[in-house]
Design an enzyme around this catalytic site. Structure first.
Site, short mmCIF file in Angstrom:
data_model
loop_
_atom_site.label_atom_id
_atom_site.label_comp_id
_atom_site.label_asym_id
_atom_site.label_seq_id
_atom_site.Cartn_x
_atom_site.Cartn_y
_atom_site.Cartn_z
N HIS A 1 -2.48 5.35 8.05
CA HIS A 1 -2.72 4.06 8.19
C HIS A 1 -3.75 3.47 9.03
O HIS A 1 -3.99 2.57 9.78
CB HIS A 1 -1.58 3.91 9.67
CG HIS A 1 -0.23 4.13 9.90
ND1 HIS A 1 0.34 2.89 9.83
CD2 HIS A 1 0.95 5.28 9.65
CE1 HIS A 1 1.60 3.41 9.54
NE2 HIS A 1 2.28 4.54 9.43
N SER B 1 0.96 7.81 13.49
CA SER B 1 2.01 6.74 12.82
C SER B 1 2.89 6.38 13.81
O SER B 1 3.70 4.65 14.18
CB SER B 1 2.64 6.81 11.82
OG SER B 1 3.35 8.30 11.98
N LYS C 1 0.77 0.79 2.79
CA LYS C 1 1.09 0.29 4.24
C LYS C 1 0.71 -0.53 3.53
O LYS C 1 0.26 -2.06 2.96
CB LYS C 1 0.97 1.06 4.64
CG LYS C 1 1.85 1.62 4.85
CD LYS C 1 1.61 2.90 5.46
CE LYS C 1 2.36 4.22 5.33
NZ LYS C 1 3.71 4.22 5.61
C1 PLP Z 1 0.77 8.68 8.54
C2 PLP Z 1 1.23 9.43 7.39
N1 PLP Z 1 1.08 9.64 6.03
C3 PLP Z 1 1.81 9.70 5.35
C4 PLP Z 1 2.53 9.15 5.02
C5 PLP Z 1 3.41 8.44 3.78
O1 PLP Z 1 2.46 7.50 2.65
P1 PLP Z 1 3.64 6.88 2.51
O2 PLP Z 1 4.55 6.16 2.81
O3 PLP Z 1 2.35 6.41 0.97
O4 PLP Z 1 4.69 7.51 1.17
C6 PLP Z 1 3.26 7.78 6.25
C7 PLP Z 1 4.25 6.66 5.68
O5 PLP Z 1 5.35 6.46 6.63
C8 PLP Z 1 2.50 8.41 7.44
O6 PLP Z 1 3.45 7.39 8.54
#
Ligand code: PLP
Length: 404
Positions: free
Chosen positions: A220, A192, A251
């Site tokens: 992502h 991310s 996202k």
């Molecule tokens: C790699 C990754 N996993 C999980 C999440 C969590 O997702 P959510 O925003 O749907 O809670 C994020 C969000 O920032 C992320 O970047």
């Protein structure tokens, strides 16, 4: 907010004084951030803190946050079903729409079953902590998301971190831990903060060779990689070779939520043991309805994903021409590596004043000395917007001595 001692009836120092001290340190280290306030819709061109900016900071990859089909689906659900689900899933909070969404996700991802959580964070943390216990072992890429780390801690399993994308190191760890009965190998699909892609073919092969469970966090990659945005497993054609796939609805899909896909037994087990599923209220009907509509759009409008990648290539080429260090990014997440947090925050603030929103990111989100601007282009940015953003980043980068 300032570092003042709060008055208490006894005039004793507040027991929360340490928080003020910590905030002083954050300011000193250039890590204190005020929230930018979005006034209006989350779009490629948006108004934050009263200023019109080209928005390079959202995860709205495909522009679905404002898509008319999602909006209509949500409005219809509100009119027909109200605004809340009224309960956790396991008591009275499972609606037809929740079930329809899960069936839709399983079919889209080509897995036996799927379960939806309130967020991607809850999906990761809830799954890892449910399936592992203190006798078990987690092998985790060093740049995995915080929700994986928190899930691992909650599980009380032993955690071993392997260097970023280092499959040889992962294999060594698997070799050294042969005696542990239950092991989980876990990696983000797209990282991310760096925008690079996990070497999933090799990671999955290592897990398989050692009889470990393989889990991927496709937050992502959902809507970004693979056919119609089916994610990393589809991108690498590894269907059937990854035991647990997590994705997010928050996202590229433009709404809110997370999901887990896999075998019927995995999903059935999570419905009995994953704590966010058991102990936190399910999505309002409007969220589930908008998510369902988002899957329709993924299948009906593939040109959005094509446009996302065209924009990504154009923007990356522009950053390279300007001499910025964008690390190892291969996806729409493109970091502009700066080094010290203080400089990254100044860079971010200055480009913001000039109409470009690219969030500065420092410790603890990234390692000390690896501060950056994190940029994400979307399918809905115009070429003119991207070129204007590049002009501003280039001239400001030169002023601050980040590029020459
Ligand atoms: C790699 C990754 N996993 C999980 C999440 C969590 O997702 P959510 O925003 O749907 O809670 C994020 C969000 O920032 C992320 O970047």
């Amino acid at each position: 907010m300032s570092a003042t001692t709060r008055a208490t009836p006894s005039a004793a120092p507040s027991p929360l004084q340490f928080l003020d001290d910590a905030l002083v340190e954050l300011r000193r280290d250039g890590l204190y951030r005020s929230l930018r306030i979005l006034d209006g819709e989350q779009k490629a061109h948006a108004r934050f803190d009263g200023r019109e900016v080209i928005n390079l900071s959202s995860n709205n990859y495909l522009g679905l946050t404002t898509h008319p089909k999602l909006r209509d689906a949500a409005l219809r659900a509100v009119k027909e079903l109200g605004v809340g689900s009224g309960s956790v899933r396991t008591i009275a909070g499972t609606m037809d729409l929740h079930m329809a969404l899960e069936r839709r996700i399983a079919a889209f991802k080509k897995t036996e079953a799927a379960v939806v959580f309130q967020s991607g964070f809850a999906a990761n943390a809830g799954t890892v902590s449910a399936i592992l216990g203190k006798e078990d072992l987690i092998l985790s890429d060093e740049l995995n998301h915080a929700s994986i780390i928190d899930g691992a801690r909650l599980s009380r399993a032993t955690i071993k971190v392997f260097p970023h994308r280092d499959v040889a190191a992962l294999r060594r760890l698997l070799e050294e831990t042969k005696d542990v009965k239950r092991r989980l190998v876990i990696t983000d699909g797209v990282f991310s903060m760096d925008g690079d892609v996990a070497p999933l073919r090799d990671v999955a092969a290592a897990a398989r060779d050692h009889g470990a469970i393989m889990m991927i966090d496709d937050a992502h990659s959902s809507g970004v990689l693979g056919r119609n945005g089916r994610g990393t497993v589809d991108h690498f054609d590894l269907h059937g070779q990854v035991d647990i796939q997590v994705g997010t609805l928050s996202k590229a899909l433009g709404v809110l939520g997370g999901y887990v896909c896999g075998s019927k037994s995995l999903i059935d087990f999570l419905c009995h043991r994953a704590r966010p599923f058991l102990f936190s209220t399910s999505h309002p009907p409007a969220v589930a309805a908008a998510c369902l509509a988002a899957f329709d759009v993924l299948e009906e409008e593939p040109e959005r994903i094509e446009r996302l990648w065209t924009n990504t290539k154009r923007f990356k080429a522009g950053l390279a021409r300007l001499g910025f260090n964008t690390g190892t990014s291969e996806t729409p997440i493109t970091p502009i590596l700066v080094g010290e947090a203080d400089l990254a925050m100044r860079f971010s603030d200055r480009v913001f004043e000039r109409g470009v929103f690219a969030q500065g990111i420092g410790f603890p989100t990234v390692a000390k000395g690896k501060a950056r601007l994190r940029t994400i282009v979307t399918a809905t940015h115009t070429e003119a917007e991207l070129d204007q953003a590049l002009d501003v980043l280039g001239s400001t980068g030169r002023e601050l001595g980040i590029v020459t």
